[in-house]
Enzyme design. Sequence first.
Site, short mmCIF file in Angstrom:
data_model
loop_
_atom_site.label_atom_id
_atom_site.label_comp_id
_atom_site.label_asym_id
_atom_site.label_seq_id
_atom_site.Cartn_x
_atom_site.Cartn_y
_atom_site.Cartn_z
N VAL A 61 0.53 -1.12 0.14
CA VAL A 61 -0.11 -0.14 0.05
C VAL A 61 0.84 1.20 -0.11
O VAL A 61 0.14 2.36 -0.20
CB VAL A 61 -1.11 -0.07 1.14
CG1 VAL A 61 0.03 0.06 2.48
CG2 VAL A 61 -2.18 0.93 0.95
N TYR A 62 1.95 1.10 0.33
CA TYR A 62 3.04 2.37 0.43
C TYR A 62 3.27 3.08 -1.04
O TYR A 62 4.11 2.01 -1.93
CB TYR A 62 4.32 1.82 0.97
CG TYR A 62 4.22 1.69 2.41
CD1 TYR A 62 3.19 2.00 3.13
CD2 TYR A 62 5.60 1.29 3.14
CE1 TYR A 62 3.22 1.53 4.60
CE2 TYR A 62 5.58 0.93 4.34
CZ TYR A 62 4.27 1.04 5.22
OH TYR A 62 4.27 0.86 6.49
N SER A 63 2.73 3.89 -1.29
CA SER A 63 2.81 4.58 -2.50
C SER A 63 2.24 3.80 -3.85
O SER A 63 2.77 3.62 -5.14
CB SER A 63 4.22 5.04 -2.83
OG SER A 63 4.28 6.09 -2.18
#
Length: 347
Positions: A61-63
């Site tokens: 989900v990070y970036s």
Amino acid sequence: MEYRQLGASGLRVPQLSFGAGTFGGRGELFGAWGTTDAVEARRLVDICLDAGVTLFDTADVYSGGASEEVLGAAIKGRRDRVLLSTKAGLPLGDGPADWGTSRSRLLKAVDDALRRLGTDHIDLFQLHAFDAGTPVEEVLSTLDGLVRSGKIRYTGVSNFSGWQLMKSLAVADRYGYPRHTAHQVYYSLVGRDYEWELMPLAQDQGVGALVWSPLGWGRLTGKIRRGEPLPDGSRLHRTADYGPPVEEELLYRVVDALDKIAQETGKTVPQIALNWLLRRPTVSSVIIGARDEAQLRQNLGAVGWSLTPDQVARLDAASAKAAPYPYFPYERQEGFARLNPSPLGRP
């Protein structure tokens, strides 16, 4: 760099690890964290490895996966020198298959992470959140298959409640599935809720804590002071609502104590806050982040020295809060305390 066992597992991890949430920099939240590209990331990885930091943590989900891609590029050619940790389960889109930890979702998430990271295995794969809609048996049997296939080595969770983690461990024991060895948790001098239930559980069950946001979502950087406005460059202007809430009086009380100890030790406020965490029970590794080389080097200065018992006691007192039910009787009433001298996992 000191290395510690990750919970009751045989995996040894550095006491400081690096969080790659600043890599990629896409979207409102992660763009505010940082916009580190592959070239900059490789330099940060160089510094980490020179200091003995070998564990790098990220999430799909990070970036929107860009963090994994940048981290994969940064470690290219030296995969055997690093430990890779990633997470999945939070929504990546609005479709029915874009969130959760169902069998199909986990199988796809792991394959996607392997591709983005440019590797054939993940050292630690964590469930980013508890999925109440998928049976625990389905989740753990899927993870068991992924371990047996060699795609992941160890499993863990993040942001689970006590009953959610304990149920997962019990199901693993019942069917012989791999037990979770790590719990990635929020824990800081301005956020000690981990101690009430999750820390005693971790002590009892052999689950190591990987601490995220050890500086209280950017509040313990040394730039926030009582009676002064929030600095213009603080990411809290854009991200405060995404993170854990902190009562202002608690924050200022902790910062006042940190400032005094900084004067005594010659260390910075973040270094002292990180050093305090490294002394806490069940903490296997504290995840540090950095937008640039200077910030990283400062955070690395949290190791190699120790706070005095008096300084620790003062920080404990400044950051203390009343225990919630059902824990407060064990602190306040002799009869409860006699039954369990240390029910909260406090040293």
